[in-house]
Design an enzyme around this catalytic site. Structure first.
Site, PDB file in Angstrom:
ATOM      1  N   HIS A  73       0.836  -1.195   0.000  1.00 51.41           N
ATOM      2  CA  HIS A  73       0.000   0.000   0.000  1.00 51.41           C
ATOM      3  C   HIS A  73       0.873   1.248   0.000  1.00 51.41           C
ATOM      4  O   HIS A  73       2.077   1.200   0.268  1.00 51.41           O
ATOM      5  CB  HIS A  73      -0.939   0.007   1.203  1.00 51.41           C
ATOM      6  CG  HIS A  73      -0.240   0.099   2.538  1.00 51.41           C
ATOM      7  ND1 HIS A  73       0.064   1.292   3.148  1.00 51.41           N
ATOM      8  CD2 HIS A  73       0.218  -0.869   3.381  1.00 51.41           C
ATOM      9  CE1 HIS A  73       0.662   1.073   4.304  1.00 51.41           C
ATOM     10  NE2 HIS A  73       0.782  -0.241   4.472  1.00 51.41           N
ATOM     11  N   CYS A 107       2.869  -4.965   7.088  1.00 44.51           N
ATOM     12  CA  CYS A 107       2.539  -4.701   5.693  1.00 44.51           C
ATOM     13  C   CYS A 107       3.653  -3.876   5.038  1.00 44.51           C
ATOM     14  O   CYS A 107       4.524  -3.338   5.714  1.00 44.51           O
ATOM     15  CB  CYS A 107       1.191  -3.996   5.578  1.00 44.51           C
ATOM     16  SG  CYS A 107      -0.202  -5.084   5.939  1.00 44.51           S
TER      17      CYS A 107
END
Length: 548
Positions: free
Chosen positions: A447, A466
């Protein structure tokens, strides 16, 4: 089972050590040679005759080539002793009369070579043992026996080795680097440690800055020349400016640039200043670097090969993402390079696995994981209630209902698992304005982020696991190739619209989360810190794995 008494067969070629025990005690039997002969006959029939000996017991030309390949296992970062290279060479150093000893020698060499091919192809350690969840289905079926027989039909055992190794250009480049660093092992330039760094005025730490004198410059220059960071023939530091007070040469010009190149190759800030971290990297001797390359070769043997037209690879210790594309001629090119931020080494390490990217979410919601909500978000909201509105948070019930009012009851419901906290799309959203989804058990994804300043740091392990991407638009262009209408302008518009929208990819794109502390780019080799200690664990596993 009753143990069978056997005596040595007259005329047996003498061999020493472990190979002697294995060959004689298990194979050179009196009356039990029948099954062994049958196995050797089956192998021979598959290749139209004996594999390694002619009818008179003389080694075939391909036997010498095979023995040389086993002896050369070290060039792949493997140990020839694991394949009985020395003992086999001795066993085949003279003719072997037809009979049990010839059958045993044939079988031993066949097994050793198949073992070698298997290690070259799959590695010596199962990556699952080290917590790496690469999917077995990605691996191409491998039959070392068939590969060997096919190569021997052409009398080219080297062809079997070439087919067994990872079909990646990086593998060959690392082998060349391994040979180079092994040639430097034991060089006098590393016999003594570099002298202590000076302590500049107004500084608590010891470091060497451009223009300062230092007695270790000549030894430093010698190391940098051997490593390729300083051009051969560069004038010795003593030939340049010398400090009048200390009589030591000054650190400047070519040597500063060479240190910057060294720092760049070792994942350090290339500022030319030699501090404790740079000095520690300079002190690593070539033998240790050679071993680091050996570990990288072992990891490449596990790596799922590029079978799709496109692939995304994140190398965690390097903090880099690369997107690869296969051209029409079969060559592989790097279509994109992007810095990334990965999980913290201390407590939220990014796991290693491979999955297919299937969706892109524009202007995503961030559903705060329960662990983060308990440890970080809720304590902060209790201290600073205004943080709830500033960050665009809301509560979501088990039935999907949304509450945008902060209350102690809602926070208690989150702790009890009856509600969750999520962050609405917007400039404060932790996921930025785009999210790349490859469904996995750890809920890891790629992301963007509003905290773009972190991409400017050399060490970038700051996330909860992440992976934050510096170039999300370029990555979206890469994965959306072939989907009509999705050009850069439309991607940027979707990212800016402020309402969540999920797009399914027409063709899934494989994503590999990789761990390599050594990498060859162009004609330069790069070394990175063992961020999560995976190299240390792999080294320990290999030491336990060693036979004998």
């Amino acid at each position: 089972m009753k143990r069978l008494a056997c005596s040595p067969v007259p005329g047996v070629v003498p061999v020493d050590g472990l190979f002697r025990r294995r060959l004689l005690l298990t194979a050179l039997a009196c009356t039990v040679a029948g099954p062994l002969r049958a196995l050797a006959a089956d192998l021979a029939a598959a290749s139209g005759g004996r594999l390694w000996l002619d009818e008179s017991g003389h080694p075939l030309p391909q036997t010498s080539a095979a023995l040389h390949l086993l002896a050369d296992a070290a060039s792949h970062g493997l140990d020839p002793q694991d394949y009985e290279a020395a003992g086999l060479a001795q066993a085949f150093s003279r003719p072997l009369a037809p009979g049990p000893q010839a059958d045993a020698a044939e079988q031993a060499l066949t097994r050793a070579f198949e073992h070698y091919l298997t290690d070259l192809h799959r590695g010596r350690i199962d990556p699952v043992q080290l917590g790496q969840r690469y999917r077995p289905g990605r691996q191409v079926p491998f039959d070392p026996g068939q590969l060997l027989r096919t190569a021997l039909q052409r009398q080219e055992p080297a062809a079997a080795v070439a087919a067994a190794v990872p079909q990646l250009s990086q593998y060959g480049r690392l082998r060349q680097a391994l040979a180079r660093y092994r040639s430097l092992a034991g060089h006098p330039a590393w016999n003594e440690a570099l002298p202590q760094l000076p302590r500049p005025a107004q500084s608590r730490t010891r470091k060497l800055e451009p223009g300062q004198p230092w007695s270790g410059l000549e030894r430093l220059a010698q190391r940098l020349q051997l490593l390729g960071d300083l051009a051969a023939g560069t004038a010795a530091p003593s030939a340049g400016a010398v400090d009048a007070g200390s009589g030591a040469p000054r650190y400047e010009v070519e040597l500063v640039e060479a240190v910057r190149r060294f720092q760049q190759r070792h994942g350090l800030e290339p500022d030319g200043v030699i501090g404790a971290t740079t000095l520690a990297q300079l002190e690593v001797d070539p033998a240790a670097r050679a071993h680091q390359i050996e570990l990288a070769l072992e990891r490449l043997r596990w790596t799922p090969l590029l079978k799709a037209r496109r692939m995304v690879v994140v190398n965690l210790p390097e903090f880099m993402l690369r997107a690869y594309e296969v051209a029409s001629d079969g060559s592989v090119r790097v279509a994109l390079e992007s810095r990334v931020v990965v999980g913290r080494a201390l407590d939220t390490r990014t796991p290693l696995f491979d999955e297919d990217m299937r969706f892109i979410e524009f202007s995503p919601y961030w559903n705060i994981p329960p662990s983060i909500a308990r440890a970080e978000t809720i304590p902060k909201l209790r201290r600073d209630p205004g943080y709830f509105d500033r960050m665009g948070f809301e509560f979501v019930g088990a039935d999907g209902s949304v509450q945008r009012a902060l209350s102690g009851a809602h926070l208690d419901a989150v702790l009890a698992g009856r509600m969750r906290i999520r962050q609405r799309p917007g400039p404060q959203n932790a996921l930025g304005d785009i999210k790349f989804v490859f469904p996995n058990a750890d809920n890891i994804y790629l992301h963007h982020t509003p905290a773009v300043s972190l991409f400017g740091r050399e060490r970038r392990d700051y996330s909860h696991g992440c992976i934050r991407v510096e170039k999300p638009v370029e990555l979206a262009e890469f994965v959306l190739q072939g989907m009509a209408g999705w050009d850069r302008a439309r991607i940027e518009s979707a990212m800016a619209q402020g309402s969540s929208n999920t797009l399914k990819l027409a063709d899934p794109v494989p994503v590999l989360i990789h761990y390599g502390t050594t990498l060859v780019k162009g004609d330069q080799i790069y070394f990175f810190n063992d961020l999560y200690g995976h190299d240390r664990r792999l080294d320990a596993a290999l030491r336990q794995h060693r036979p004998g």
